[in-house]
Design a protein around this motif. Structure first.
Motif, PDB file in Angstrom:
ATOM      1  N   LYS A 266      38.846  21.467  46.139  1.00 28.02           N
ATOM      2  CA  LYS A 266      38.430  21.940  47.460  1.00 28.02           C
ATOM      3  C   LYS A 266      39.565  21.737  48.453  1.00 28.02           C
ATOM      4  N   SER A 267      39.544  22.536  49.534  1.00 31.33           N
ATOM      5  CA  SER A 267      40.567  22.399  50.576  1.00 31.33           C
ATOM      6  C   SER A 267      40.120  21.459  51.687  1.00 31.33           C
ATOM      7  N   TYR A 268      38.799  21.256  51.796  1.00 32.44           N
ATOM      8  CA  TYR A 268      38.187  20.485  52.874  1.00 32.44           C
ATOM      9  C   TYR A 268      38.582  21.057  54.238  1.00 32.44           C
ATOM     10  N   ARG A 269      38.604  22.373  54.289  1.00 31.40           N
ATOM     11  CA  ARG A 269      38.863  23.094  55.534  1.00 31.40           C
ATOM     12  C   ARG A 269      37.814  24.170  55.732  1.00 31.40           C
ATOM     13  N   ILE A 270      37.462  24.392  56.997  1.00 27.87           N
ATOM     14  CA  ILE A 270      36.561  25.477  57.382  1.00 27.87           C
ATOM     15  C   ILE A 270      37.382  26.502  58.143  1.00 27.87           C
ATOM     16  N   GLY A 271      37.386  27.729  57.677  1.00 27.80           N
ATOM     17  CA  GLY A 271      38.126  28.790  58.357  1.00 27.80           C
ATOM     18  C   GLY A 271      37.301  29.419  59.462  1.00 27.80           C
ATOM     19  N   VAL A 272      37.900  29.611  60.626  1.00 28.55           N
ATOM     20  CA  VAL A 272      37.243  30.304  61.740  1.00 28.55           C
ATOM     21  C   VAL A 272      38.090  31.524  62.101  1.00 28.55           C
ATOM     22  N   LEU A 273      37.498  32.701  62.007  1.00 28.34           N
ATOM     23  CA  LEU A 273      38.214  33.920  62.374  1.00 28.34           C
ATOM     24  C   LEU A 273      38.064  34.149  63.872  1.00 28.34           C
ATOM     25  N   VAL A 274      39.181  34.272  64.566  1.00 26.42           N
ATOM     26  CA  VAL A 274      39.176  34.513  66.009  1.00 26.42           C
ATOM     27  C   VAL A 274      39.803  35.878  66.260  1.00 26.42           C
ATOM     28  N   SER A 275      39.036  36.780  66.866  1.00 25.14           N
ATOM     29  CA  SER A 275      39.530  38.129  67.144  1.00 25.14           C
ATOM     30  C   SER A 275      40.480  38.105  68.330  1.00 25.14           C
TER      31      SER A 275
ATOM     32  N   GLN B  17      32.598  16.378  62.909  1.00 25.74           N
ATOM     33  CA  GLN B  17      33.006  14.987  63.041  1.00 25.74           C
ATOM     34  C   GLN B  17      32.184  14.100  62.103  1.00 25.74           C
ATOM     35  N   GLY B  18      32.871  13.209  61.408  1.00 28.15           N
ATOM     36  CA  GLY B  18      32.175  12.351  60.455  1.00 28.15           C
ATOM     37  C   GLY B  18      32.167  12.920  59.053  1.00 28.15           C
ATOM     38  N   SER B  19      32.490  14.221  58.924  1.00 19.54           N
ATOM     39  CA  SER B  19      32.610  14.825  57.598  1.00 19.54           C
ATOM     40  C   SER B  19      34.084  14.809  57.191  1.00 19.54           C
ATOM     41  N   ARG B  20      34.384  15.310  56.015  1.00 20.20           N
ATOM     42  CA  ARG B  20      35.774  15.359  55.554  1.00 20.20           C
ATOM     43  C   ARG B  20      36.438  16.687  55.903  1.00 20.20           C
ATOM     44  N   TYR B  21      35.714  17.532  56.619  1.00 19.09           N
ATOM     45  CA  TYR B  21      36.223  18.886  56.872  1.00 19.09           C
ATOM     46  C   TYR B  21      36.958  18.996  58.208  1.00 19.09           C
TER      47      TYR B  21
ATOM     48  N   ASP C 277      43.050  32.330  47.528  1.00 20.18           N
ATOM     49  CA  ASP C 277      44.050  31.258  47.524  1.00 20.18           C
ATOM     50  C   ASP C 277      43.462  29.885  47.877  1.00 20.18           C
ATOM     51  N   GLY C 278      42.152  29.834  48.114  1.00 16.08           N
ATOM     52  CA  GLY C 278      41.510  28.557  48.413  1.00 16.08           C
ATOM     53  C   GLY C 278      41.959  27.932  49.712  1.00 16.08           C
ATOM     54  N   LEU C 279      42.209  28.772  50.742  1.00 17.87           N
ATOM     55  CA  LEU C 279      42.689  28.247  52.019  1.00 17.87           C
ATOM     56  C   LEU C 279      41.592  27.525  52.798  1.00 17.87           C
ATOM     57  N   ALA C 280      40.335  27.796  52.459  1.00 24.66           N
ATOM     58  CA  ALA C 280      39.198  27.141  53.106  1.00 24.66           C
ATOM     59  C   ALA C 280      38.021  27.175  52.142  1.00 24.66           C
ATOM     60  N   ASP C 281      37.041  26.319  52.408  1.00 26.36           N
ATOM     61  CA  ASP C 281      35.852  26.256  51.555  1.00 26.36           C
ATOM     62  C   ASP C 281      34.690  27.055  52.131  1.00 26.36           C
ATOM     63  N   GLY C 282      34.811  27.464  53.370  1.00 24.19           N
ATOM     64  CA  GLY C 282      33.789  28.265  54.032  1.00 24.19           C
ATOM     65  C   GLY C 282      34.388  28.941  55.247  1.00 24.19           C
ATOM     66  N   VAL C 283      33.691  29.951  55.773  1.00 20.40           N
ATOM     67  CA  VAL C 283      34.215  30.744  56.888  1.00 20.40           C
ATOM     68  C   VAL C 283      33.144  30.951  57.947  1.00 20.40           C
ATOM     69  N   ILE C 284      33.581  30.924  59.210  1.00 22.06           N
ATOM     70  CA  ILE C 284      32.721  31.235  60.353  1.00 22.06           C
ATOM     71  C   ILE C 284      33.376  32.376  61.129  1.00 22.06           C
TER      72      ILE C 284
ATOM     73  N   ASP D 179      27.052  22.911  62.018  1.00 17.58           N
ATOM     74  CA  ASP D 179      25.987  22.278  61.225  1.00 17.58           C
ATOM     75  C   ASP D 179      25.583  23.168  60.052  1.00 17.58           C
ATOM     76  N   TYR D 180      25.373  24.458  60.343  1.00 16.07           N
ATOM     77  CA  TYR D 180      24.949  25.383  59.291  1.00 16.07           C
ATOM     78  C   TYR D 180      26.033  25.583  58.239  1.00 16.07           C
ATOM     79  N   MET D 181      27.308  25.485  58.665  1.00 17.54           N
ATOM     80  CA  MET D 181      28.395  25.621  57.700  1.00 17.54           C
ATOM     81  C   MET D 181      28.372  24.456  56.720  1.00 17.54           C
ATOM     82  N   LEU D 182      28.181  23.252  57.237  1.00 17.11           N
ATOM     83  CA  LEU D 182      28.121  22.076  56.356  1.00 17.11           C
ATOM     84  C   LEU D 182      26.936  22.187  55.402  1.00 17.11           C
ATOM     85  N   ARG D 183      25.812  22.693  55.897  1.00 13.23           N
ATOM     86  CA  ARG D 183      24.633  22.858  55.045  1.00 13.23           C
ATOM     87  C   ARG D 183      24.867  23.936  53.991  1.00 13.23           C
ATOM     88  N   ALA D 184      25.537  25.018  54.394  1.00  7.62           N
ATOM     89  CA  ALA D 184      25.818  26.102  53.442  1.00  7.62           C
ATOM     90  C   ALA D 184      26.702  25.605  52.303  1.00  7.62           C
TER      91      ALA D 184
END
Length: 357
Positions: free
Chosen positions: A60-69, A95-99, A122-129, A310-315
């Motif tokens: 895992k990358s322990y990163r959350i990707g956020v797309l900003v237009s 905060q408090g998570s590893r992400y 490429d596994g740059l993130a484990d989830g996306v918002i 919160d929902y990203m961590l749950r997903a």
């Protein structure tokens, strides 16, 4: 001082290495009181997870990707969206998570699809918002096909459920329009984003429903569409005042559009509240400093953005997407007194400057 390790914490607490490891991962196989004891001991000795080793073990990358237009067409225009506050809310949820967050700037749909392919492959993130959901959104279809965790700011028309947090744009537009109709306004304009955006379609649906409820015939000529910028509101005002029968009220999709209307009205000598009543939605409370400050439908951006995190961590833990969906209702903030429609409202002609925009 030697770096604290799982072995040293096991020796300190008297628990086995396996128990300590599970407790530090919040594994529910360890009793709550034991987990708390071990985690407190780890905190006291300054234990930090070796993320490099963890990434290798878990892949895992322990990163959350956020797309900003990032718009290239209106780079100098304010769009009313405060991405820093959205990112701050997501960060607070993590905060408090590893992400950690990774921000990816995208200019258009092709750019977004290319970035998503890199993230997934490429596994740059484990989830996306991401936000700005579209009709038949290709980003959603791609991520669902890849079974890749994601959360959207906004609902979609996808037949397959996914996690989202949404502002109830339809209800806000309905309430705003119904409020104006109850005051006697018969020609109410809507200044809206492009109709390929899901929330723009929702807002238009609420606007039309309220008109029909008030026995008013919807008029396509009273719906103005464009980027969510002050320029769009400015141009819409000029178009409204050029009509043979200008509207006496309008509903703006966001604060930036509202600012454009107020600016154009001032230039034209139009008195807001007498000649034209303006109500704004998607308020971030900046409009309280506008002159005059309009009545608005306030969006709790802090709550919205925290829920995205919160929902990203749950997903990421495999929670059913239907359990990660919420619509938040905007709250009316009355900054102007209810102003009934005037039979003899003053409708100035656009100035030369307005006509050129």
């Amino acid at each position: 001082m030697a770096r604290a390790t799982i072995k040293s914490i096991a020796k300190l607490t008297g628990y086995s290495v396996g128990t300590v490891s599970n407790a530090l991962r919040n594994d529910k196989s360890v009793k709550e009181e034991t987990r708390q004891e071990i985690q407190e001991a780890a905190a006291k000795v300054g234990y930090r997870v070796n993320l490099d080793g963890l990434k290798l073990r878990t892949k895992k990358s322990y990163r959350i990707g956020v797309l900003v237009s990032v718009s290239t067409e209106d780079a100098d225009e304010w769009e009313g969206v405060e991405f820093t506050r959205i990112l701050a809310g997501i960060s607070s949820a993590l905060q408090g998570s590893r992400y950690e967050l990774s921000v990816f700037n995208v200019a258009n749909m092709d750019d977004a699809m290319a970035v998503l392919a890199r993230i997934v492959q490429d596994g740059l993130a484990d989830g996306v918002i991401f936000s700005g959901t579209l009709q038949d959104d290709a980003r959603i279809a791609y991520l669902q096909e890849c079974e890749f965790p994601f959360v959207t700011m906004g609902m979609s028309d996808s037949p397959q459920p996914h996690a989202y947090v949404d502002i109830d744009s339809q209800t806000a537009a309905y309430d705003a329009t119904a409020r104006l109709a109850s005051l006697g306004h018969r020609r109410i304009a809507l200044i809206n984003p492009p109709s390929n955006l899901i929330y723009a379609r929702q807002r238009q649906a609420g606007y039309i429903d309220a008109l029909k409820q008030a026995a008013l015939i919807p008029d396509e000529a009273l719906i103005f569409r464009g980027p969510t910028t002050a320029r769009t509101g400015h141009d819409a005002f000029a178009a409204m005042m050029a009509m043979s029968e200008p509207p006496t009220a309008c509903v703006c999709a966001n604060e930036a559009m509202t600012l454009g209307v107020l600016s154009a009205a001032h230039e034209a000598g139009c008195k807001i509240g007498r000649d034209l009543v303006v109500v704004s939605t998607d308020d971030l409370k900046l409009s309280r400093y506008f002159v005059p400050p309009p009545s608005t439908y306030y969006v709790p951006i802090e709550e919205t953005s925290r829920l995205l995190g919160d929902y990203m961590l749950r997903a990421l833990t495999g929670v059913d997407p239907t359990q990660n969906q919420k619509k938040i209702r905007a709250t009316l903030i009355e900054r102007q007194p209810d102003t009934p429609a005037h039979k003899e409202a003053h409708h100035p002609q656009p100035t030369e400057e307005l006509q050129k925009t």
